[in-house]
Design a protein around this motif. Structure first.
Motif, PDB file in Angstrom:
ATOM      1  N   ASP A   1      -8.177   1.050   1.702  1.00  0.00           N
ATOM      2  CA  ASP A   1      -6.748   0.845   1.421  1.00  0.00           C
ATOM      3  C   ASP A   1      -5.951   2.145   1.297  1.00  0.00           C
ATOM      4  O   ASP A   1      -4.870   2.282   1.858  1.00  0.00           O
ATOM      5  CB  ASP A   1      -6.547   0.094   0.087  1.00  0.00           C
ATOM      6  CG  ASP A   1      -7.219  -1.257   0.053  1.00  0.00           C
ATOM      7  OD1 ASP A   1      -7.767  -1.685   1.091  1.00  0.00           O
ATOM      8  OD2 ASP A   1      -7.205  -1.893  -1.023  1.00  0.00           O
TER       9      ASP A   1
ATOM     10  N   GLU B   1      -6.993  -6.498   2.098  1.00  0.00           N
ATOM     11  CA  GLU B   1      -7.804  -5.270   2.108  1.00  0.00           C
ATOM     12  C   GLU B   1      -7.833  -4.673   3.512  1.00  0.00           C
ATOM     13  O   GLU B   1      -7.746  -5.385   4.507  1.00  0.00           O
ATOM     14  CB  GLU B   1      -9.224  -5.560   1.629  1.00  0.00           C
ATOM     15  CG  GLU B   1      -9.281  -5.900   0.154  1.00  0.00           C
ATOM     16  CD  GLU B   1     -10.704  -5.964  -0.374  1.00  0.00           C
ATOM     17  OE1 GLU B   1     -11.086  -5.089  -1.168  1.00  0.00           O
ATOM     18  OE2 GLU B   1     -11.444  -6.881   0.006  1.00  0.00           O
ATOM     19  N   ARG B   2      -7.964  -3.354   3.576  1.00  0.00           N
ATOM     20  CA  ARG B   2      -8.088  -2.657   4.863  1.00  0.00           C
ATOM     21  C   ARG B   2      -9.352  -1.821   4.872  1.00  0.00           C
ATOM     22  O   ARG B   2      -9.757  -1.314   3.817  1.00  0.00           O
ATOM     23  CB  ARG B   2      -6.893  -1.698   5.109  1.00  0.00           C
ATOM     24  CG  ARG B   2      -5.602  -2.397   5.481  1.00  0.00           C
ATOM     25  CD  ARG B   2      -4.794  -2.761   4.269  1.00  0.00           C
ATOM     26  NE  ARG B   2      -4.219  -1.613   3.593  1.00  0.00           N
ATOM     27  CZ  ARG B   2      -3.886  -1.595   2.318  1.00  0.00           C
ATOM     28  NH1 ARG B   2      -4.077  -2.653   1.558  1.00  0.00           N
ATOM     29  NH2 ARG B   2      -3.359  -0.512   1.772  1.00  0.00           N
TER      30      ARG B   2
ATOM     31  N   HIS C   1      -4.091  -7.567  -6.527  1.00  0.00           N
ATOM     32  CA  HIS C   1      -3.287  -6.490  -5.942  1.00  0.00           C
ATOM     33  C   HIS C   1      -2.260  -5.973  -6.947  1.00  0.00           C
ATOM     34  O   HIS C   1      -1.625  -6.746  -7.641  1.00  0.00           O
ATOM     35  CB  HIS C   1      -2.578  -7.032  -4.695  1.00  0.00           C
ATOM     36  CG  HIS C   1      -1.559  -6.099  -4.106  1.00  0.00           C
ATOM     37  ND1 HIS C   1      -1.811  -4.777  -3.838  1.00  0.00           N
ATOM     38  CD2 HIS C   1      -0.270  -6.309  -3.729  1.00  0.00           C
ATOM     39  CE1 HIS C   1      -0.714  -4.214  -3.331  1.00  0.00           C
ATOM     40  NE2 HIS C   1       0.230  -5.122  -3.260  1.00  0.00           N
TER      41      HIS C   1
ATOM     42  N   LYS D   1      -7.882   2.248  -3.971  1.00  0.00           N
ATOM     43  CA  LYS D   1      -7.679   0.857  -3.570  1.00  0.00           C
ATOM     44  C   LYS D   1      -6.332   0.365  -4.079  1.00  0.00           C
ATOM     45  O   LYS D   1      -5.809   0.867  -5.080  1.00  0.00           O
ATOM     46  CB  LYS D   1      -8.774  -0.019  -4.200  1.00  0.00           C
ATOM     47  CG  LYS D   1     -10.166   0.224  -3.657  1.00  0.00           C
ATOM     48  CD  LYS D   1     -10.341  -0.387  -2.279  1.00  0.00           C
ATOM     49  CE  LYS D   1     -10.344  -1.919  -2.338  1.00  0.00           C
ATOM     50  NZ  LYS D   1     -10.228  -2.490  -0.977  1.00  0.00           N
TER      51      LYS D   1
ATOM     52  N   SER E   1      -1.591   1.130   5.734  1.00  0.00           N
ATOM     53  CA  SER E   1      -0.920   0.140   4.905  1.00  0.00           C
ATOM     54  C   SER E   1      -0.426  -0.955   5.826  1.00  0.00           C
ATOM     55  O   SER E   1      -0.761  -0.969   7.017  1.00  0.00           O
ATOM     56  CB  SER E   1       0.241   0.781   4.151  1.00  0.00           C
ATOM     57  OG  SER E   1      -0.233   1.742   3.229  1.00  0.00           O
TER      58      SER E   1
ATOM     59  N   GLY F   1       0.815  -1.217   0.000  1.00  0.00           N
ATOM     60  CA  GLY F   1       0.000   0.000   0.000  1.00  0.00           C
ATOM     61  C   GLY F   1       0.844   1.260   0.000  1.00  0.00           C
ATOM     62  O   GLY F   1       0.322   2.351  -0.203  1.00  0.00           O
TER      63      GLY F   1
END
Ligand code: C2O
Ligand code: CU
Ligand code: CU
Length: 466
Positions: free
Chosen positions: A245, A264-265, A371, A398, A131, A97
């Motif tokens: 993200d 994912e966040r 990703h 994202k 991240s 990230g």
């Protein structure tokens, strides 16, 4: 159906059932929070006796911890850190990230050999957001991550500070993952090429924990650090999504469920003001009968903070026409566009600074959490599945998007941070290791960048004059 049969149909192992018993008792263990990394400290990947592994096999940790120490920096700072490998095998330190230049990105082409260190240094130019860091060695990412390697990397900035979001003890970091144990409680890794899932969910490395929280608004920063499990979260208190993200969304969105694929966040505000002190509520996942995390609510100081109606302004990427510039087919567990990963193959060059439309499709092996390194992208279209829409948690910026079969997802992507070689892959880690990954480059002169990267992949780094 009795309880044991029910658990068996849920796929829980003997150890899982024992741990599930703990979840029912009033004696849930307290939820730990990741400790901040001390200034000047080295980040060491090594053997660790983790809270979840009670047997002799143990696991891996960063500085002995799972999740690893919390790294926190401010936008505009230079991020400097020495990383060390105390394991008996190669590893890397990937800043997932973060817009890191290729040589600091922890790619498998730059392994940190056992007993050695690496100095990381790059400017943090991106906005506030959550991240994380994890290993990315060639072919061994899934095993190392499963055994406990992963940690939070948080960026703060003035824009976020101005919102006055809940902070200090009212900001909780939750790493979700899953694990499998033998009858003695030792960690097992039941490898499956199509993605390993364990029967015991862990929050910050602990099975079925409990948090004591005041009846106020709480900021939850959640990471799915599992190898393959998709979490479907809900809660007995109102949840409002504020970020994902790449940082804050433009505006808050009330949600009743959030789905999170690996890597994912999400950032959300949990409103406990309506929960009577003394009550215990649960943060739940659709796959488990017991809550992942129990939240025991007590009376706190009054909370009259209002979540702002507007959080941020996000540049909308623009692209002419509906035709994708590139299409990627994720198939089975080991290929993109029919080819397995080859560290020496660089597939294409993206013009630096140009917006491209990328299309992700597949028929088999899904879900695939897709990703891209080196940038953030915007999800603009999801078609062909049960939920043909861009979900609230997929708005904004994202770096990973969850693709179910037989969906087709279109994203707009632009590389404008660093030129050079990056990776795109499935973040179901067994798929990644199995070959569902590719190299590409981005450069102002794309053809020259591609030529240079192809030569370097064969012969090693080439020094360019200037
Ligand atoms: Cu989180 Cu290439 O990975
Ligand atoms: Cu990454
Ligand atoms: Cu996949």
């Amino acid at each position: 159906m009795n309880r044991r049969q029910l658990l068996a149909t849920l796929g829980l192992s003997a150890a899982g059932i024992a741990l599930q018993g703990m979840a029912q008792a009033a004696t849930r263990p307290p939820l730990p929070q990741p400790k901040p990394l001390d200034a000047g400290a080295v980040l060491t990947a090594g053997k660790a006796r983790l809270p979840f592994a009670t047997g002799t096999s143990g696991g891996y940790g960063y500085n002995g911890q799972c999740p690893g120490p919390l790294i926190s920096v401010r936008k505009g700072q230079e991020f400097r850190l020495t990383v060390a490998n105390a394991m008996q095998e190669d590893t890397t330190f990937h800043w997932h990230g973060l817009l890191a230049p290729p040589e600091a990105d922890g790619q498998p082409q730059f392994p940190v050999l056992p007993g050695t260190t690496q100095d990381i240094c790059f400017p943090v130019t991106q906005r506030a957001g959550l991240s994380w860091y994890h290993p990315h060695p060639h072919g061994a990412t899934a095993r190392q991550a499963w055994h406990g390697l992963g940690g939070f990397f948080v960026i703060r900035d003035d824009e976020e500070d101005a919102l006055g979001l809940p902070s200090g003890p009212a900001e909780l970091f939750l790493t979700l993952r899953d694990a499998e144990f033998d009858g003695l409680g030792a960690l097992l890794y039941p490898y499956l090429a199509n993605g390993t899932e364990g029967s015991v969910p862990l929050v910050n490395g602990v099975a079925w924990p409990r948090a004591n929280l005041p009846d106020r608004q709480i900021r939850l920063r959640i990471l799915n650090a599992a190898n393959a499990r998709v979490f479907r979260l809900s809660c007995d208190a109102p949840m409002t999504l504020i970020g994902n993200d790449g940082g804050l969304l433009e505006a808050p969105v009330a949600v009743t469920e959030v789905q999170m694929g690996p890597a994912e966040r999400i950032d959300l505000i949990l409103d406990l003001r309506g929960i009577a002190p003394g009550r215990t509520i649960g943060l739940r996942d659709a796959a488990f009968e017991q809550s992942l995390l129990d939240i025991a609510v007590h009376r706190g100081a009054p909370d009259d903070w209002d979540l702002p109606a507007r959080l941020s302004t996000i540049e909308k990427l623009r692209h002419d026409g509906d035709a994708p510039d590139r299409t990627f087919v994720f198939e089975n567990s080991s290929t993109i566009n029919g080819q397995p990963f080859d560290p020496r193959r660089i597939d294409f060059a993206v013009p630096f600074g140009r917006v491209e439309r990328w299309r992700f499709t597949s028929a088999r092996g899904a879900p695939h959490p897709i990703h891209v390194h080196g940038t953030h992208f915007q999800v603009i279209q999801r078609q062909g599945g049960d939920r043909p829409r861009v979900e609230p948690w997929e708005r904004g910026w994202k770096d990973t998007v969850l693709k179910w079969a037989p969906e087709q997802i279109d994203v707009l992507v632009r590389f404008d941070a660093h030129e050079g070689r990056y990776l795109m892959h499935c973040h179901k880690l067994e798929h990644e290791d199995g070959g569902m990954m590719l190299n590409f480059v981005t450069g102002r002169d794309p053809e020259a960048a591609l030529e240079k990267a192809r030569l370097e992949a064969l012969y090693g780094p080439i020094c360019s004059p200037g």
